[in-house]
Design an enzyme around this catalytic site. Sequence first.
Site, PDB file in Angstrom:
ATOM      1  N   LYS A 183       0.842  -1.211   0.000  1.00 16.76           N
ATOM      2  CA  LYS A 183       0.000   0.000   0.000  1.00 16.76           C
ATOM      3  C   LYS A 183       0.868   1.249   0.000  1.00 16.76           C
ATOM      4  O   LYS A 183       0.664   2.157  -0.810  1.00 16.76           O
ATOM      5  CB  LYS A 183      -0.906   0.019   1.230  1.00 16.76           C
ATOM      6  CG  LYS A 183      -1.585   1.373   1.478  1.00 16.76           C
ATOM      7  CD  LYS A 183      -2.453   1.398   2.709  1.00 16.76           C
ATOM      8  CE  LYS A 183      -1.731   1.784   3.945  1.00 16.76           C
ATOM      9  NZ  LYS A 183      -1.500   3.202   4.144  1.00 16.76           N
ATOM     10  N   ASN A 184       1.860   1.301   0.900  1.00 18.18           N
ATOM     11  CA  ASN A 184       2.608   2.554   1.075  1.00 18.18           C
ATOM     12  C   ASN A 184       3.596   2.815  -0.052  1.00 18.18           C
ATOM     13  O   ASN A 184       4.088   3.931  -0.197  1.00 18.18           O
ATOM     14  CB  ASN A 184       3.281   2.587   2.446  1.00 18.18           C
ATOM     15  CG  ASN A 184       2.225   2.709   3.545  1.00 18.18           C
ATOM     16  OD1 ASN A 184       1.082   3.077   3.278  1.00 18.18           O
ATOM     17  ND2 ASN A 184       2.593   2.360   4.766  1.00 18.18           N
ATOM     18  N   ARG A 202      -9.034   0.057   3.807  1.00 19.54           N
ATOM     19  CA  ARG A 202      -8.123   0.999   3.146  1.00 19.54           C
ATOM     20  C   ARG A 202      -6.816   0.308   2.772  1.00 19.54           C
ATOM     21  O   ARG A 202      -6.139   0.720   1.836  1.00 19.54           O
ATOM     22  CB  ARG A 202      -7.789   2.163   4.096  1.00 19.54           C
ATOM     23  CG  ARG A 202      -8.951   3.061   4.407  1.00 19.54           C
ATOM     24  CD  ARG A 202      -8.502   4.236   5.209  1.00 19.54           C
ATOM     25  NE  ARG A 202      -7.299   4.806   4.612  1.00 19.54           N
ATOM     26  CZ  ARG A 202      -6.476   5.612   5.276  1.00 19.54           C
ATOM     27  NH1 ARG A 202      -6.726   5.933   6.519  1.00 19.54           N
ATOM     28  NH2 ARG A 202      -5.407   6.101   4.692  1.00 19.54           N
ATOM     29  N   ASP A 210       3.773   0.303  12.281  1.00 18.56           N
ATOM     30  CA  ASP A 210       2.527  -0.191  11.679  1.00 18.56           C
ATOM     31  C   ASP A 210       2.219  -1.625  12.079  1.00 18.56           C
ATOM     32  O   ASP A 210       1.173  -2.151  11.701  1.00 18.56           O
ATOM     33  CB  ASP A 210       2.592  -0.095  10.144  1.00 18.56           C
ATOM     34  CG  ASP A 210       2.583   1.333   9.686  1.00 18.56           C
ATOM     35  OD1 ASP A 210       2.891   1.587   8.515  1.00 18.56           O
ATOM     36  OD2 ASP A 210       2.302   2.225  10.522  1.00 18.56           O
ATOM     37  N   CYS A 217      -5.615   8.303   8.465  1.00 21.69           N
ATOM     38  CA  CYS A 217      -5.778   7.823   9.848  1.00 21.69           C
ATOM     39  C   CYS A 217      -5.264   8.879  10.830  1.00 21.69           C
ATOM     40  O   CYS A 217      -4.161   9.366  10.699  1.00 21.69           O
ATOM     41  CB  CYS A 217      -5.006   6.526  10.048  1.00 21.69           C
ATOM     42  SG  CYS A 217      -5.808   5.130   9.245  1.00 21.69           S
ATOM     43  N   ARG A 273      -0.101  14.525  12.908  1.00 19.83           N
ATOM     44  CA  ARG A 273       0.766  14.139  11.787  1.00 19.83           C
ATOM     45  C   ARG A 273       1.137  15.393  11.008  1.00 19.83           C
ATOM     46  O   ARG A 273       0.584  15.696   9.977  1.00 19.83           O
ATOM     47  CB  ARG A 273       0.090  13.064  10.940  1.00 19.83           C
ATOM     48  CG  ARG A 273      -0.228  11.819  11.782  1.00 19.83           C
ATOM     49  CD  ARG A 273      -0.937  10.738  11.022  1.00 19.83           C
ATOM     50  NE  ARG A 273      -0.039  10.042  10.121  1.00 19.83           N
ATOM     51  CZ  ARG A 273      -0.468   9.069   9.293  1.00 19.83           C
ATOM     52  NH1 ARG A 273      -1.756   8.784   9.257  1.00 19.83           N
ATOM     53  NH2 ARG A 273       0.373   8.461   8.479  1.00 19.83           N
ATOM     54  N   PRO A 274       2.106  16.149  11.553  1.00 19.32           N
ATOM     55  CA  PRO A 274       2.494  17.413  10.909  1.00 19.32           C
ATOM     56  C   PRO A 274       3.183  17.188   9.566  1.00 19.32           C
ATOM     57  O   PRO A 274       3.599  16.069   9.252  1.00 19.32           O
ATOM     58  CB  PRO A 274       3.470  18.011  11.917  1.00 19.32           C
ATOM     59  CG  PRO A 274       4.029  16.844  12.646  1.00 19.32           C
ATOM     60  CD  PRO A 274       2.912  15.834  12.720  1.00 19.32           C
ATOM     61  N   ILE A 275       3.306  18.244   8.788  1.00 18.83           N
ATOM     62  CA  ILE A 275       4.041  18.134   7.511  1.00 18.83           C
ATOM     63  C   ILE A 275       5.143  19.198   7.427  1.00 18.83           C
ATOM     64  O   ILE A 275       5.584  19.565   6.340  1.00 18.83           O
ATOM     65  CB  ILE A 275       3.079  18.251   6.295  1.00 18.83           C
ATOM     66  CG1 ILE A 275       2.362  19.598   6.265  1.00 18.83           C
ATOM     67  CG2 ILE A 275       2.077  17.109   6.272  1.00 18.83           C
ATOM     68  CD1 ILE A 275       1.654  19.859   4.917  1.00 18.83           C
ATOM     69  N   ASP A 276       5.613  19.638   8.590  1.00 16.29           N
ATOM     70  CA  ASP A 276       6.645  20.690   8.595  1.00 16.29           C
ATOM     71  C   ASP A 276       7.925  20.279   7.878  1.00 16.29           C
ATOM     72  O   ASP A 276       8.602  21.107   7.254  1.00 16.29           O
ATOM     73  CB  ASP A 276       6.968  21.095  10.042  1.00 16.29           C
ATOM     74  CG  ASP A 276       7.456  19.914  10.869  1.00 16.29           C
ATOM     75  OD1 ASP A 276       6.673  18.957  11.037  1.00 16.29           O
ATOM     76  OD2 ASP A 276       8.624  19.905  11.293  1.00 16.29           O
ATOM     77  N   GLN A 277       8.256  18.990   7.911  1.00 16.05           N
ATOM     78  CA  GLN A 277       9.482  18.543   7.233  1.00 16.05           C
ATOM     79  C   GLN A 277       9.313  18.517   5.713  1.00 16.05           C
ATOM     80  O   GLN A 277      10.268  18.754   4.980  1.00 16.05           O
ATOM     81  CB  GLN A 277       9.875  17.140   7.740  1.00 16.05           C
ATOM     82  CG  GLN A 277      10.181  17.101   9.221  1.00 16.05           C
ATOM     83  CD  GLN A 277      11.371  17.988   9.582  1.00 16.05           C
ATOM     84  OE1 GLN A 277      12.490  17.795   9.082  1.00 16.05           O
ATOM     85  NE2 GLN A 277      11.131  18.994  10.425  1.00 16.05           N
TER      86      GLN A 277
HETATM   87  C1  EPZ Z   1       4.045   6.745   6.694  1.00 16.44           C
HETATM   88  O1  EPZ Z   1       3.313   7.808   7.291  1.00 16.44           O
HETATM   89  C2  EPZ Z   1       3.057   5.625   6.501  1.00 16.44           C
HETATM   90  N1  EPZ Z   1       2.001   6.067   5.606  1.00 16.44           N
HETATM   91  C3  EPZ Z   1       2.467   5.210   7.848  1.00 16.44           C
HETATM   92  O2  EPZ Z   1       1.679   4.055   7.602  1.00 16.44           O
HETATM   93  C4  EPZ Z   1       3.592   4.809   8.793  1.00 16.44           C
HETATM   94  O3  EPZ Z   1       3.044   4.584  10.077  1.00 16.44           O
HETATM   95  C5  EPZ Z   1       4.641   5.927   8.871  1.00 16.44           C
HETATM   96  O4  EPZ Z   1       5.088   6.284   7.553  1.00 16.44           O
HETATM   97  C6  EPZ Z   1       5.857   5.497   9.677  1.00 16.44           C
HETATM   98  O5  EPZ Z   1       6.450   4.378   9.079  1.00 16.44           O
HETATM   99  C7  EPZ Z   1       2.248   6.079   4.278  1.00 16.44           C
HETATM  100  O6  EPZ Z   1       3.330   5.727   3.834  1.00 16.44           O
HETATM  101  C8  EPZ Z   1       1.123   6.524   3.402  1.00 16.44           C
HETATM  102  P1  EPZ Z   1       6.331   9.809   8.885  1.00 16.44           P
HETATM  103  P2  EPZ Z   1       3.989   9.274   7.363  1.00 16.44           P
HETATM  104  O7  EPZ Z   1       6.375  11.086   8.140  1.00 16.44           O
HETATM  105  O8  EPZ Z   1       4.820   9.495   6.164  1.00 16.44           O
HETATM  106  C9  EPZ Z   1       6.850  12.978  12.382  1.00 16.44           C
HETATM  107  C10 EPZ Z   1      -0.205   2.735   7.611  1.00 16.44           C
HETATM  108  O9  EPZ Z   1      -0.761   2.185   8.564  1.00 16.44           O
HETATM  109  N2  EPZ Z   1       6.792  13.978  11.299  1.00 16.44           N
HETATM  110  O10 EPZ Z   1       7.407   8.796   8.666  1.00 16.44           O
HETATM  111  O11 EPZ Z   1       2.939  10.247   7.692  1.00 16.44           O
HETATM  112  C11 EPZ Z   1       5.537  12.270  12.595  1.00 16.44           C
HETATM  113  O12 EPZ Z   1       4.709  13.011  13.459  1.00 16.44           O
HETATM  114  C12 EPZ Z   1       0.260   4.151   7.773  1.00 16.44           C
HETATM  115  O13 EPZ Z   1       0.059   2.207   6.503  1.00 16.44           O
HETATM  116  C13 EPZ Z   1       7.029  15.318  11.612  1.00 16.44           C
HETATM  117  O14 EPZ Z   1       7.266  15.669  12.770  1.00 16.44           O
HETATM  118  O15 EPZ Z   1       4.933   9.102   8.623  1.00 16.44           O
HETATM  119  C14 EPZ Z   1       5.958  10.950  13.185  1.00 16.44           C
HETATM  120  O16 EPZ Z   1       6.171  11.101  14.574  1.00 16.44           O
HETATM  121  C15 EPZ Z   1      -0.157   4.729   9.105  1.00 16.44           C
HETATM  122  N3  EPZ Z   1       6.985  16.240  10.607  1.00 16.44           N
HETATM  123  C16 EPZ Z   1       7.304  10.674  12.514  1.00 16.44           C
HETATM  124  O17 EPZ Z   1       7.747  11.922  12.000  1.00 16.44           O
HETATM  125  C17 EPZ Z   1       6.737  15.885   9.302  1.00 16.44           C
HETATM  126  O18 EPZ Z   1       6.727  16.781   8.432  1.00 16.44           O
HETATM  127  C18 EPZ Z   1       7.233   9.687  11.367  1.00 16.44           C
HETATM  128  O19 EPZ Z   1       6.224  10.130  10.461  1.00 16.44           O
HETATM  129  C19 EPZ Z   1       6.508  14.528   9.013  1.00 16.44           C
HETATM  130  C20 EPZ Z   1       6.545  13.588  10.021  1.00 16.44           C
END
Ligand code: EPZ
Length: 422
Positions: free
Chosen positions: A22-23, A400, A307, A117, A122-126
């Site tokens: 999926k991812n 999903r 996950d 979900c 789930r910020p997007i600042d990065q």
């Molecule tokens: C991806 O989410 C996956 N989703 C998630 O899977 C998975 O849990 C996650 O990666 C971790 O492996 C998809 O790939 C579509 P991250 P993502 O950015 O990209 C923080 C599932 O069940 N962060 O790696 O949103 C964040 O808060 C889903 O398939 C920031 O602070 O995760 C978290 O603590 C659920 N700022 C950590 O980083 C940012 O800009 C990791 O998040 C982005 C993230």
Amino acid sequence: MAIYEINGGTPLSGTVTISGAKNAAVAILPAALLVKGQCRIENVPDISDVRILLEMLRGMGARIEQPEAGVVVMDCTDVGFCQPDSVLVKKLRASYYLMGVLLSRYGRSLVALPGGCSFASRPIDQHIKGFKALGAAVTETDEYVSMEPGPNGLCGNRVSLDVVSVGATVNIMLAATLLPGQTVIENAAKEPHIVDLANFLNTMGARISGAGTDTVKIRGVEALQGGTYAIIPDQIEAGTYIAAVAATGGDVLVKNVIPKHMECITSKLEEMGAEITNYDDSIRIRSSGKLCGTTVKTRPYPGFPTDMQAQICVCMALAGGTSRLTESVYETRFFGYCTELESMGAYIQVEGKTATVYGKESLHGATVRARDLRAGAALVIAGLAAEGVTRVENIHYVERGYERLIEKLTALGAKIRRVEEY
Ligand code: EPZ
């Protein structure tokens, strides 16, 4: 409202074939918008997140055919700049990959903030940090993110992520692919789906190296041409089935996997007493259903995946002794399912990032509610292992990310059915 109704207590046996990841799919399908030509993408899972993305891309003008199960043929040659449908964008988190794709192809982007979900903030600042490093002028509101070239234009740059983020790594890779110059992402995520995206883009003519390490280099190219690519198997779907067999007991061959991607998951279940045999592209799991407790700390890949937190927690709830489960990625993820498991007889104490799980002889059926994709999957596993009948509500979360779940579980002997009007 549709639910799953499960008669628990039957050991699982037989063969299950894992679908495409999926991812990886939710990153590769938007990436096809970067290609001027026809992409044939194989092993695409038929799940609701993918269906929504395809609807979104069609709405943007992509020509998409699905000649057979698992195959998407997409041609985005004539797609002009446009904002993706905001209603669809809000249905899944991966919609935000269109921010990087639109910036890369058109030099500008306007995308509503994503949904998906909500088990944690789930910020997007990065992601935004990366886009700004590439020269974008970014406007953020409560509703959307819009971008255009900044005063010095768009070009490759070095981006050092403050946290290991899958989404930010993917989005910056997508944004940098067609920009002039070289981009280096430091502290990048290393998940298998990051490597899969890089392999897809390189198949279409991109110049990406280092994917799967903490430093990814993208040399911008003028254009990408079409080609054929097959998506990797879903390591979390496979891990979910392996955890289900560990919990219910049984003997199952899990086909179409990459054992290397599963190491952290299978080694933990072996510690708990399951018997794992790795083959080239499949894994056999045997379990008596009698597990022993263990300790798990979730980590970014190659650590134990967040996950799989909920799924391994169910195994712990049924294991002898006390287990400890520490979450390092999303601290509040426990709340999506621990209360529900307690209504089935589990004994779990959550304090901050750590859940202490006191194993019980058995769980009993109950009516429970999924609150996110993986929490829902865990409740299905609990129902399969519990004594009596379990009804799982809000199954749209589960659908999903799990293709043909009922069919696959039924083939393994599970007594589960989807009840449409409950
Ligand atoms: C991806 O989410 C996956 N989703 C998630 O899977 C998975 O849990 C996650 O990666 C971790 O492996 C998809 O790939 C579509 P991250 P993502 O950015 O990209 C923080 C599932 O069940 N962060 O790696 O949103 C964040 O808060 C889903 O398939 C920031 O602070 O995760 C978290 O603590 C659920 N700022 C950590 O980083 C940012 O800009 C990791 O998040 C982005 C993230």
